[in-house]
Design a protein around this motif. Sequence first.
Motif, PDB file in Angstrom:
ATOM      1  N   ILE A  18       0.827  -1.211   0.000  1.00 35.96           N
ATOM      2  CA  ILE A  18       0.000   0.000   0.000  1.00 35.96           C
ATOM      3  C   ILE A  18       0.861   1.259   0.000  1.00 35.96           C
ATOM      4  O   ILE A  18       0.691   2.152  -0.820  1.00 35.96           O
ATOM      5  CB  ILE A  18      -0.953   0.000   1.217  1.00 35.96           C
ATOM      6  CG1 ILE A  18      -1.981  -1.127   1.074  1.00 35.96           C
ATOM      7  CG2 ILE A  18      -1.664   1.342   1.359  1.00 35.96           C
ATOM      8  CD1 ILE A  18      -2.783  -1.406   2.333  1.00 35.96           C
ATOM      9  N   ILE A  19       1.812   1.354   0.937  1.00 33.16           N
ATOM     10  CA  ILE A  19       2.618   2.569   1.090  1.00 33.16           C
ATOM     11  C   ILE A  19       3.850   2.552   0.188  1.00 33.16           C
ATOM     12  O   ILE A  19       4.321   3.583  -0.249  1.00 33.16           O
ATOM     13  CB  ILE A  19       3.012   2.767   2.572  1.00 33.16           C
ATOM     14  CG1 ILE A  19       1.739   2.886   3.421  1.00 33.16           C
ATOM     15  CG2 ILE A  19       3.893   3.992   2.750  1.00 33.16           C
ATOM     16  CD1 ILE A  19       1.986   2.980   4.908  1.00 33.16           C
ATOM     17  N   LYS A  20       4.374   1.374  -0.083  1.00 30.05           N
ATOM     18  CA  LYS A  20       5.527   1.167  -0.966  1.00 30.05           C
ATOM     19  C   LYS A  20       6.809   1.884  -0.517  1.00 30.05           C
ATOM     20  O   LYS A  20       7.492   2.513  -1.339  1.00 30.05           O
ATOM     21  CB  LYS A  20       5.192   1.536  -2.401  1.00 30.05           C
ATOM     22  CG  LYS A  20       4.114   0.672  -3.012  1.00 30.05           C
ATOM     23  CD  LYS A  20       3.843   1.049  -4.437  1.00 30.05           C
ATOM     24  CE  LYS A  20       2.858   0.206  -5.168  1.00 30.05           C
ATOM     25  NZ  LYS A  20       1.838  -0.501  -4.506  1.00 30.05           N
ATOM     26  N   PRO A  21       7.175   1.773   0.758  1.00 33.87           N
ATOM     27  CA  PRO A  21       8.470   2.332   1.148  1.00 33.87           C
ATOM     28  C   PRO A  21       9.585   1.427   0.646  1.00 33.87           C
ATOM     29  O   PRO A  21       9.359   0.241   0.393  1.00 33.87           O
ATOM     30  CB  PRO A  21       8.407   2.294   2.683  1.00 33.87           C
ATOM     31  CG  PRO A  21       7.567   1.089   2.963  1.00 33.87           C
ATOM     32  CD  PRO A  21       6.520   1.077   1.867  1.00 33.87           C
ATOM     33  N   LYS A  22      10.756   1.964   0.495  1.00 31.78           N
ATOM     34  CA  LYS A  22      11.881   1.124   0.097  1.00 31.78           C
ATOM     35  C   LYS A  22      12.205   0.122   1.206  1.00 31.78           C
ATOM     36  O   LYS A  22      12.517  -1.025   0.937  1.00 31.78           O
ATOM     37  CB  LYS A  22      13.085   1.982  -0.240  1.00 31.78           C
ATOM     38  CG  LYS A  22      12.846   2.797  -1.509  1.00 31.78           C
ATOM     39  CD  LYS A  22      13.991   3.688  -1.841  1.00 31.78           C
ATOM     40  CE  LYS A  22      13.801   4.458  -3.111  1.00 31.78           C
ATOM     41  NZ  LYS A  22      12.480   4.775  -3.559  1.00 31.78           N
TER      42      LYS A  22
END
Length: 157
Positions: A18-22
């Motif tokens: 959902i947020i797609k942080p590294k």
Amino acid sequence: DDEMHPQRLEFIVKVMSIIKPKCLIHSYKLIKPDIIPIYDIKSGVRIMRGKILYERTALKDNNNNNGFPNATVQIIPENNALGVAGVGKKIHHGHVSCFKDIFLEIKQTNRSRGQDCIFLRQVLKHYGPVDSTMIFAKVPLTYYFPSDDPYNVKYEK
């Protein structure tokens, strides 16, 4: 010797998709509770995004002297305990989850201690003060038992 929360993988997959942080880091508890809480991933989980993580780490590194944006994250290999700073909560630096391409770009050191903190700082420094660089989820997804902790003896049963 650490134990994972039963929802850890579910939580990580949902947040990463959902947020797609590294990278994602989370908190921990030193003692496993008798009743394990179940988390509603859609609501009630507090997160801190990459820009704030970067800024607070950089400000701590520079003793708040330079101020942001002049302060930058430092890589200090001789300081094993210098992790991501400024969240006021316990961060488990050793149980980071990242997308595969991050590990292809940034390599962990072969140090026996502190390599996890150095890796996270390299991620912050490489990708900079951007919200998608890294998030900290204020949810204890690990029950941490330090190797020399007397609780480990009790827990081994």
